[in-house]
Scaffold this motif. Sequence first.
Motif, PDB file in Angstrom:
ATOM      1  N   ALA A  21     -11.105 -11.677 -25.069  1.00 41.75           N
ATOM      2  CA  ALA A  21     -11.766 -12.524 -26.064  1.00 41.75           C
ATOM      3  C   ALA A  21     -13.172 -12.005 -26.355  1.00 41.75           C
ATOM      4  O   ALA A  21     -13.577 -11.910 -27.516  1.00 41.75           O
ATOM      5  CB  ALA A  21     -11.826 -13.972 -25.581  1.00 41.75           C
ATOM      6  N   LYS A  22     -13.898 -11.643 -25.316  1.00 46.08           N
ATOM      7  CA  LYS A  22     -15.256 -11.101 -25.514  1.00 46.08           C
ATOM      8  C   LYS A  22     -15.208  -9.811 -26.324  1.00 46.08           C
ATOM      9  O   LYS A  22     -16.041  -9.585 -27.193  1.00 46.08           O
ATOM     10  CB  LYS A  22     -15.925 -10.849 -24.169  1.00 46.08           C
ATOM     11  CG  LYS A  22     -16.347 -12.108 -23.469  1.00 46.08           C
ATOM     12  CD  LYS A  22     -17.008 -11.773 -22.147  1.00 46.08           C
ATOM     13  CE  LYS A  22     -17.541 -12.987 -21.448  1.00 46.08           C
ATOM     14  NZ  LYS A  22     -18.236 -12.655 -20.202  1.00 46.08           N
ATOM     15  N   ARG A  23     -14.239  -8.985 -26.043  1.00 45.57           N
ATOM     16  CA  ARG A  23     -14.106  -7.728 -26.796  1.00 45.57           C
ATOM     17  C   ARG A  23     -13.797  -7.995 -28.265  1.00 45.57           C
ATOM     18  O   ARG A  23     -14.389  -7.378 -29.150  1.00 45.57           O
ATOM     19  CB  ARG A  23     -13.003  -6.873 -26.189  1.00 45.57           C
ATOM     20  CG  ARG A  23     -13.378  -6.285 -24.865  1.00 45.57           C
ATOM     21  CD  ARG A  23     -12.231  -5.505 -24.293  1.00 45.57           C
ATOM     22  NE  ARG A  23     -12.623  -4.859 -23.056  1.00 45.57           N
ATOM     23  CZ  ARG A  23     -11.791  -4.297 -22.228  1.00 45.57           C
ATOM     24  NH1 ARG A  23     -10.495  -4.296 -22.490  1.00 45.57           N
ATOM     25  NH2 ARG A  23     -12.210  -3.730 -21.135  1.00 45.57           N
ATOM     26  N   LEU A  24     -12.864  -8.897 -28.518  1.00 39.61           N
ATOM     27  CA  LEU A  24     -12.508  -9.214 -29.910  1.00 39.61           C
ATOM     28  C   LEU A  24     -13.696  -9.804 -30.662  1.00 39.61           C
ATOM     29  O   LEU A  24     -13.933  -9.463 -31.825  1.00 39.61           O
ATOM     30  CB  LEU A  24     -11.334 -10.196 -29.947  1.00 39.61           C
ATOM     31  CG  LEU A  24      -9.982  -9.646 -29.518  1.00 39.61           C
ATOM     32  CD1 LEU A  24      -8.969 -10.774 -29.392  1.00 39.61           C
ATOM     33  CD2 LEU A  24      -9.490  -8.597 -30.499  1.00 39.61           C
ATOM     34  N   ALA A  61     -21.293 -18.579 -30.000  1.00 42.83           N
ATOM     35  CA  ALA A  61     -22.562 -18.320 -29.313  1.00 42.83           C
ATOM     36  C   ALA A  61     -22.500 -17.003 -28.538  1.00 42.83           C
ATOM     37  O   ALA A  61     -23.484 -16.260 -28.486  1.00 42.83           O
ATOM     38  CB  ALA A  61     -22.899 -19.474 -28.379  1.00 42.83           C
ATOM     39  N   SER A  62     -21.346 -16.707 -27.954  1.00 45.01           N
ATOM     40  CA  SER A  62     -21.178 -15.448 -27.238  1.00 45.01           C
ATOM     41  C   SER A  62     -21.331 -14.261 -28.183  1.00 45.01           C
ATOM     42  O   SER A  62     -22.017 -13.292 -27.865  1.00 45.01           O
ATOM     43  CB  SER A  62     -19.801 -15.407 -26.576  1.00 45.01           C
ATOM     44  OG  SER A  62     -19.614 -14.192 -25.906  1.00 45.01           O
ATOM     45  N   ARG A  63     -20.717 -14.361 -29.350  1.00 49.00           N
ATOM     46  CA  ARG A  63     -20.831 -13.297 -30.346  1.00 49.00           C
ATOM     47  C   ARG A  63     -22.289 -13.112 -30.773  1.00 49.00           C
ATOM     48  O   ARG A  63     -22.785 -11.987 -30.870  1.00 49.00           O
ATOM     49  CB  ARG A  63     -19.985 -13.624 -31.566  1.00 49.00           C
ATOM     50  CG  ARG A  63     -20.136 -12.575 -32.672  1.00 49.00           C
ATOM     51  CD  ARG A  63     -19.379 -12.972 -33.898  1.00 49.00           C
ATOM     52  NE  ARG A  63     -17.970 -12.722 -33.676  1.00 49.00           N
ATOM     53  CZ  ARG A  63     -17.005 -13.262 -34.402  1.00 49.00           C
ATOM     54  NH1 ARG A  63     -17.276 -14.099 -35.368  1.00 49.00           N
ATOM     55  NH2 ARG A  63     -15.752 -12.973 -34.141  1.00 49.00           N
ATOM     56  N   CYS A  78     -21.686  -3.356 -24.513  1.00 45.82           N
ATOM     57  CA  CYS A  78     -20.421  -3.863 -24.001  1.00 45.82           C
ATOM     58  C   CYS A  78     -20.607  -5.332 -23.680  1.00 45.82           C
ATOM     59  O   CYS A  78     -21.569  -5.696 -23.014  1.00 45.82           O
ATOM     60  CB  CYS A  78     -20.032  -3.099 -22.748  1.00 45.82           C
ATOM     61  SG  CYS A  78     -18.565  -3.769 -21.953  1.00 45.82           S
ATOM     62  N   PRO A  79     -19.714  -6.217 -24.153  1.00 44.11           N
ATOM     63  CA  PRO A  79     -19.871  -7.631 -23.866  1.00 44.11           C
ATOM     64  C   PRO A  79     -19.618  -7.981 -22.409  1.00 44.11           C
ATOM     65  O   PRO A  79     -19.918  -9.075 -21.978  1.00 44.11           O
ATOM     66  CB  PRO A  79     -18.831  -8.290 -24.763  1.00 44.11           C
ATOM     67  CG  PRO A  79     -17.815  -7.246 -24.990  1.00 44.11           C
ATOM     68  CD  PRO A  79     -18.556  -5.936 -24.980  1.00 44.11           C
TER      69      PRO A  79
END
Length: 101
Positions: A21-24, A61-63, A78-79
Amino acid sequence: MGLLTPCPLPGRVARRVVLEAKRLLARGDPPASRAAAQLGFTGATNFSKFFHQRIGHSPVASRATVRRRSSEDGQAICPVPGDLAGEGRACKGRHQIEPQV
């Protein structure tokens, strides 16, 4: 002699889903609902709740955090820096994963 306690399978699966999910979310501008669909969630709300429970903030918010860090440094970030999901592998940028020695 101590025994290593294996991580339960549901926990391992959840960590991998969060990692993907973080990568996407870090890749571009598609809405979080598209990431939810790609990861097999039945709706964006379920994905957002899942993500928030494990990370502590929303996918959006992560994005924003990844993008802010990226723009401050002038480079892609890198996330998931360092140890990927506790598997002893480090990200070498652009998600090329190599075993740690």
